[in-house]
Each structure stands twice: as C-alpha cells, then as structure tokens.
Design a protein around this motif. Structure first.
Motif, mmCIF file in Angstrom:
data_model
loop_
_atom_site.group_PDB
_atom_site.id
_atom_site.type_symbol
_atom_site.label_atom_id
_atom_site.label_comp_id
_atom_site.label_asym_id
_atom_site.label_seq_id
_atom_site.Cartn_x
_atom_site.Cartn_y
_atom_site.Cartn_z
ATOM 1 N N LYS A 1 11.627 4.399 1.609
ATOM 2 C CA LYS A 1 10.385 3.653 0.953
ATOM 3 C C LYS A 1 10.133 3.606 -0.494
ATOM 4 O O LYS A 1 9.814 2.613 -1.209
ATOM 5 C CB LYS A 1 9.179 3.930 1.822
ATOM 6 C CG LYS A 1 9.135 3.171 3.505
ATOM 7 C CD LYS A 1 7.725 3.673 3.798
ATOM 8 C CE LYS A 1 7.506 3.014 5.343
ATOM 9 N NZ LYS A 1 6.291 3.463 5.832
ATOM 10 N N GLU B 1 10.671 0.958 -3.295
ATOM 11 C CA GLU B 1 9.620 0.438 -4.350
ATOM 12 C C GLU B 1 9.719 0.689 -5.582
ATOM 13 O O GLU B 1 9.496 -0.097 -6.449
ATOM 14 C CB GLU B 1 8.073 1.165 -3.642
ATOM 15 C CG GLU B 1 7.644 0.864 -2.279
ATOM 16 C CD GLU B 1 6.672 1.828 -1.891
ATOM 17 O OE1 GLU B 1 6.001 2.108 -2.721
ATOM 18 O OE2 GLU B 1 6.346 1.754 -0.760
ATOM 19 N N THR B 2 10.511 1.731 -5.982
ATOM 20 C CA THR B 2 10.492 2.210 -7.475
ATOM 21 C C THR B 2 11.702 2.123 -7.957
ATOM 22 O O THR B 2 11.944 2.260 -9.248
ATOM 23 C CB THR B 2 10.152 3.676 -7.647
ATOM 24 O OG1 THR B 2 10.870 4.468 -6.819
ATOM 25 C CG2 THR B 2 8.854 3.926 -6.844
ATOM 26 N N THR C 1 9.315 0.721 10.924
ATOM 27 C CA THR C 1 8.260 -0.008 10.129
ATOM 28 C C THR C 1 8.097 -1.526 10.375
ATOM 29 O O THR C 1 7.233 -2.197 9.917
ATOM 30 C CB THR C 1 8.933 -0.204 8.481
ATOM 31 O OG1 THR C 1 10.227 -0.883 8.639
ATOM 32 C CG2 THR C 1 9.298 1.327 8.231
ATOM 33 N N HIS D 1 7.059 -5.407 -1.118
ATOM 34 C CA HIS D 1 6.434 -4.436 -2.229
ATOM 35 C C HIS D 1 6.560 -4.748 -3.777
ATOM 36 O O HIS D 1 5.871 -4.333 -4.657
ATOM 37 C CB HIS D 1 6.875 -2.843 -1.852
ATOM 38 C CG HIS D 1 6.008 -2.624 -0.657
ATOM 39 N ND1 HIS D 1 4.681 -1.868 -0.863
ATOM 40 C CD2 HIS D 1 6.239 -2.655 0.625
ATOM 41 C CE1 HIS D 1 4.381 -1.554 0.367
ATOM 42 N NE2 HIS D 1 5.304 -2.083 1.440
ATOM 43 N N TYR E 1 11.131 -5.216 3.195
ATOM 44 C CA TYR E 1 9.909 -4.287 2.717
ATOM 45 C C TYR E 1 10.191 -4.244 1.111
ATOM 46 O O TYR E 1 8.978 -4.326 0.275
ATOM 47 C CB TYR E 1 10.347 -2.938 3.312
ATOM 48 C CG TYR E 1 9.509 -1.853 2.662
ATOM 49 C CD1 TYR E 1 8.261 -1.365 3.490
ATOM 50 C CD2 TYR E 1 9.869 -1.009 1.573
ATOM 51 C CE1 TYR E 1 7.448 -0.497 3.177
ATOM 52 C CE2 TYR E 1 8.824 -0.167 1.276
ATOM 53 C CZ TYR E 1 7.578 0.201 2.050
ATOM 54 O OH TYR E 1 6.789 1.132 1.653
ATOM 55 N N ARG E 2 11.190 -4.254 0.426
ATOM 56 C CA ARG E 2 11.472 -4.255 -0.786
ATOM 57 C C ARG E 2 10.911 -5.520 -1.302
ATOM 58 O O ARG E 2 10.130 -5.513 -2.473
ATOM 59 C CB ARG E 2 12.921 -4.037 -1.274
ATOM 60 C CG ARG E 2 13.102 -4.303 -2.816
ATOM 61 C CD ARG E 2 14.762 -4.122 -3.071
ATOM 62 N NE ARG E 2 14.836 -2.666 -3.458
ATOM 63 C CZ ARG E 2 16.080 -2.197 -3.581
ATOM 64 N NH1 ARG E 2 17.007 -2.745 -3.347
ATOM 65 N NH2 ARG E 2 15.993 -0.950 -4.210
ATOM 66 N N SER F 1 4.251 -7.503 -4.621
ATOM 67 C CA SER F 1 3.005 -6.706 -4.767
ATOM 68 C C SER F 1 2.756 -6.190 -6.280
ATOM 69 O O SER F 1 1.920 -6.354 -7.059
ATOM 70 C CB SER F 1 2.555 -5.883 -3.842
ATOM 71 O OG SER F 1 2.697 -6.452 -2.393
ATOM 72 N N SER F 2 3.948 -5.386 -6.728
ATOM 73 C CA SER F 2 3.922 -4.722 -7.691
ATOM 74 C C SER F 2 4.072 -5.720 -9.063
ATOM 75 O O SER F 2 3.491 -5.532 -9.896
ATOM 76 C CB SER F 2 5.307 -3.674 -7.670
ATOM 77 O OG SER F 2 5.529 -3.458 -8.986
#
Length: 300
Positions: A230, A234-235, A263, A274, A270-271, A277-278
């Motif tokens: 995760k 996200e990063t 999940t 997020h 998921y990526r 959102s980022s």
C-alpha cells in the motif's frame, strides 16, 4: 504498659506464581535513541524523574514523575524523553502473569499515578534497586518477595486482575516468529522456513500461532506484505509487477488476488483512488498558496 496482639489467621491463598526476570534503572541522555520493541513477558515501568511520552499501538501518552506504566506481553512500545527534563525510570520484567481490567478485556497498556502523598509503589521499586545493587545474602529471595508485595498492593486498588499467562514459552515463540516475518517479509518464506527459524515443529507453530493471534502465520505474513505494498502504491510509480516482487509475493497474479481479498480493491484501483486523492490535495494546496500570494499587499 499497653500491649496489642494481632493474631494471624490461616489463609488458603498461595504465593503468586510469578518470576522476577530483571530489575533495571535507566536514564535518558543525548545518545539514547528509542526503538519499538516487545517482550514475551509483562513489564512494569516506574518514572522516577523527568517527562516524556510512552508510545504504543500508534498512540502517544504523556508520562511524568511517579507514573507507573503496565505493559502486557507482546505489546510493541517505546519511550520518548523530553530534552529539557530527561526521563529516568525503574523497570521490572515479570514472567507468569498478565494484567486485565474488570472494565476492559484485552488490556495492553495501562497507566497509574503514584500519588505524591502516598508514593506507595515507589518505595518497593527503590527497595528492589537497593537489593540488586547491594547483592547481599539471599537478595534474590528478598526481591521476589518485594515483587509479590508490590503486586498485592496494586491488586488492593481493585483496578486490575492478575491472570496467569497460558505459556510463556508459547508467547516467546510467537513474538519471535512475528518479528522474524516483519524483518524478512521480502524473502521467500513458508511454514517450513518459519519453523526452522524458530526451531519449532511446524504443526505446533501453526496451531499455537493461530490460537494466539487469530490467523495463520502465512495469513499474518500476507497482511504484512499488503501493508507494505500500500505504501509503495501510494508513494511510488513502480509497476505493479515490481511491487509484487519487492514485497515478497511469488507472482503478480497472486499479489493481485491477495490484495483484492484483503482490501476489496485491485492494486490498480487502490493506486488510482489514492493517487487522485493525493493529486486533489496537492492542487488544493497550490490554489491556496496562489490566493494567499494575490492578497499580499504591494510594498510602496
């Protein structure tokens, strides 16, 4: 002349079946770096001086002089000291018991304050330090008895119950296996690997781990890998196939299958969620900065 005689009644109660593992005195200084750790036994930590915070389960609780911290087995924790008023404390390692609360089952950590007027607990901690430092004849027996008195005094407050731990050996084995998986999750691990690392029969390991943790060792390993994936989703912009390899999954398809089961989303979903959102947060921040710059008055 007056004389008061107090006869002692016979009691059916036995000595507490606990063992004092160690007594330690610690003081924070500049080169002390706190790290998360866990014990397979209960620890009592008494703050003798200073201020700081006690960190566990993503919580930070302020602590100060005369606070008593009770840490049950297998709870990851650490302490952080205030730079201006460094922490000093006495810690006891105790095998054979865990604390539970009448109001809350599954107690992990609890905090008591040894009131300034009483300092009932402080006396026993200081006596324990004196005994281990002097090492006079039978000091081990004196320390064991001091520990039992301390625990009985705590139980009088009716705040806690003492529970015998089912098996300290099992707790120690499980704690080792959990830490091993956290450190080696990127490697090719199976039940045989874990059993060999812990010098445990693999069938015994599977049974005792699930009984203690609630899930199988392999499911616990998958959850560690999913948590790490995760963060990477996200990063980073790493391809999903690379993330599967980095986090120890045997294939991209098994990673995707496991990720969705845990999940309820695919790694791509998921990526994307997020990432959006980022990006939205970043755009909002840029707009706010732009508005703030426009409102700044011009200098004459």
């Amino acid at each position: 002349m007056s004389n008061e005689l107090y006869e002692m009644k016979q009691t059916q109660k036995e000595h507490l079946s606990v063992k004092l593992l160690y007594v330690t005195k610690a003081k924070y200084d500049k080169d002390w770096h706190s790290t998360n750790h866990a014990h397979h036994f209960t620890e009592l930590l008494y703050i003798t001086r200073g201020k700081g915070t006690f960190v566990f389960s993503h919580e930070e609780v302020p602590v100060k002089e005369n606070d008593l911290i009770i840490i049950n087995p297998n709870v990851e924790h650490t302490e952080k000291s205030c730079a201006d008023y460094p922490l000093e404390y006495i810690a006891l390692g105790i095998q054979g018991l865990a604390f539970s609360s009448p109001d809350a089952a599954g107690l992990e950590v609890n905090f008591l304050n040894d009131h300034q007027g009483e300092k009932a607990y402080q006396f026993y901690f200081q006596q324990l330090i004196k005994e281990v430092e002097s090492r006079k004849e039978d000091y081990e027996l004196v320390c064991q008895n001091l520990l039992e008195i301390l625990l009985l005094k705590m139980m009088r407050k009716k705040t806690f119950n003492l529970e015998k731990t089912a098996s300290e050996i099992i707790s120690k084995d499980i704690a080792f296996i959990k830490n091993y998986m956290k450190q080696h999750f990127r490697e090719n691990i199976n039940l045989d690997t874990l059993a060999e690392a812990g010098h445990i029969n693999k069938y015994y390991l599977a049974h005792s781990f699930k009984k203690a943790v609630g899930i199988s060792p392999i499911e616990y390993l998958i959850q560690i890998r999913i948590k790490e994936s995760k963060i990477l989703l996200e990063t980073t912009n790493y391809p999903i196939s690379n993330i599967a390899t980095i986090t120890g999954f045997s294939s991209q398809s098994f990673f995707a299958q496991s990720f969705k089961r845990v999940t309820k989303q695919t790694p791509s979903q998921y990526r994307r969620m997020h990432g959006e959102s980022s990006s939205a947060s970043s755009r909002k921040s840029e707009r706010s900065k732009s508005k703030a710059n426009k409102k700044e008055p011009r200098l004459p």
